[in-house]
Scaffold this motif. Structure first.
Motif, mmCIF file in Angstrom:
data_model
loop_
_atom_site.group_PDB
_atom_site.id
_atom_site.type_symbol
_atom_site.label_atom_id
_atom_site.label_comp_id
_atom_site.label_asym_id
_atom_site.label_seq_id
_atom_site.Cartn_x
_atom_site.Cartn_y
_atom_site.Cartn_z
ATOM 1 N N GLU A 58 0.857 -1.181 0.000
ATOM 2 C CA GLU A 58 0.000 0.000 0.000
ATOM 3 C C GLU A 58 0.890 1.227 0.000
ATOM 4 N N ASN A 117 -4.486 4.905 -1.916
ATOM 5 C CA ASN A 117 -5.631 5.512 -1.226
ATOM 6 C C ASN A 117 -6.210 6.643 -2.066
ATOM 7 N N GLU A 149 -8.057 1.999 -2.954
ATOM 8 C CA GLU A 149 -8.605 1.903 -1.591
ATOM 9 C C GLU A 149 -9.491 3.106 -1.319
ATOM 10 N N ASP A 178 -11.741 0.473 2.608
ATOM 11 C CA ASP A 178 -10.766 0.765 3.645
ATOM 12 C C ASP A 178 -11.453 0.993 4.995
ATOM 13 N N LYS A 199 -10.715 -4.145 3.919
ATOM 14 C CA LYS A 199 -9.611 -3.912 4.840
ATOM 15 C C LYS A 199 -10.203 -3.687 6.222
ATOM 16 N N GLU A 235 -5.855 -5.105 9.156
ATOM 17 C CA GLU A 235 -4.953 -3.952 9.230
ATOM 18 C C GLU A 235 -4.367 -3.790 10.630
HETATM 19 CA CA CA Z 1 -5.657 2.537 3.111
#
Ligand code: CA
Ligand code: C2E
Ligand code: CA
Ligand code: CA
Length: 278
Positions: A58, A117, A149, A178, A199, A235
């Protein structure tokens, strides 16, 4: 605001003005920072459980101020959203990350996929999907390598953001939700949105080794993901105990300091992480 009317009201106004002034100053400084090249990207591995093999990274933005050090993206991303600079900054983030991925690819060390993101404002911006397609073409990155994301909040309520998500899927890009579980209507969204990755927020991962509410939610969310044929990524995994417990619950993907901190491309051993077990 009027500052002459005394008492509590005056004090409130002054605090508010100060807040607005700070926000305005930070907004202007962000503009200069982008022009001066004060942003850079770091990359954090997403691994397979239980092997610890890196399957994706990421990208996360960093703002290094020469005079004051790092400013957290939790502070400046919301300001960039409100001023609209996020559109230009976000394009820079996507291009920089794609260029890095193309470079790993050329060197034979690219992880299978990479996540970027994307903020609510960017997603709803007219022409956003066109920009993504253009950057992928320009950098030679295959759309199927990219994971966008987005937070639940960004796609809550439909509209332009949801249309953008659908168009991205048609391009071949994968969508990850996310901070899953922290927003509104998480489960409802899964019925209509073409999401493939959940996530699971670190707040649910934190106490997974203790009996209690958090472990219950982490357990429910993996069942939801598996039942719908989605991939759940845990996460914020910080310990071996958490990783082991998540694996026991059925998680096969994880991310967190236990496996690797976000790091600059030159400093991370993405190649090594891609080959070795943790
Ligand atoms: Ca993220
Ligand atoms: P996020 O997308 O949920 O990113 C995960 C955050 O958790 C990152 O914080 C990461 O450094 C941190 N993290 C990773 N592993 C661990 C762990 O084991 N323990 C703990 N305590 N934290 C961990 P970061 O980089 O400070 O970013 C914060 C948020 O700022 C991100 O949350 C995301 O919402 C936003 N952000 C960061 N980079 C970007 C970007 O390039 N574009 C946009 N639009 N937003 C970004
Ligand atoms: Ca997250
Ligand atoms: Ca977050």
């Amino acid at each position: 605001a009027a500052k002459s009317d005394g008492g509590r009201h005056r004090r409130y106004s002054t605090d508010l003005d100060r807040g607005n002034d700070e926000e305005a100053r930070l907004g202007a400084e962000l503009r200069t920072a982008l022009d001066n090249g004060e942003f850079h990207m770091v990359y954090q591995p997403i691994v397979e459980l239980p092997t610890g093999n890196c399957v994706a990274v990421e990208s996360l933005v960093r703002w290094w101020r020469p005079d004051r050090g790092y400013v957290s993206p939790d502070v400046f991303i919301p300001v960039a959203e409100r001023t609209g600079l996020i559109v230009e900054l976000g394009e820079w983030i996507l291009r920089t990350t794609c260029l890095q991925y193309a470079d790993w690819w050329r060197n034979g060390v690219a992880p299978y996929r990479f996540g970027v993101n994307i903020s609510a404002r960017q997603l709803a911006e007219p022409g956003f999907v066109g920009v993504v397609a253009a950057i992928l073409a320009e950098t030679g990155v295959h759309p199927a390598r990219l994971i966008v994301e987005v937070t639940e909040t960004a796609v809550f309520g439909g509209g332009a953001a949801v249309r953008a998500v659908r168009e991205l899927t048609e391009l071949g890009v994968e969508i990850a939700l996310d901070d899953f579980g922290t927003g509104h209507s998480s489960l409802g969204l899964l019925q209509t949105l073409p999401v493939r990755i959940l996530k699971v927020d670190k707040s649910f991962v934190e106490n997974v080794t203790m009996a209690g509410r958090h472990a219950v939610i982490a357990t429910s969310l993996i069942h939801v993901a598996n039942g719908l044929g989605l991939v759940a990524v845990a996460e914020g995994v910080e310990t071996a105990e958490q990783a082991a417990e998540l694996y026991r619950l059925g998680y096969r993907r994880a991310q967190g300091y236990h496996f690797g901190r976000p790091a600059m491309a030159q400093l991370t051993s993405v190649p090594a992480a891609a080959r070795t077990s943790v």
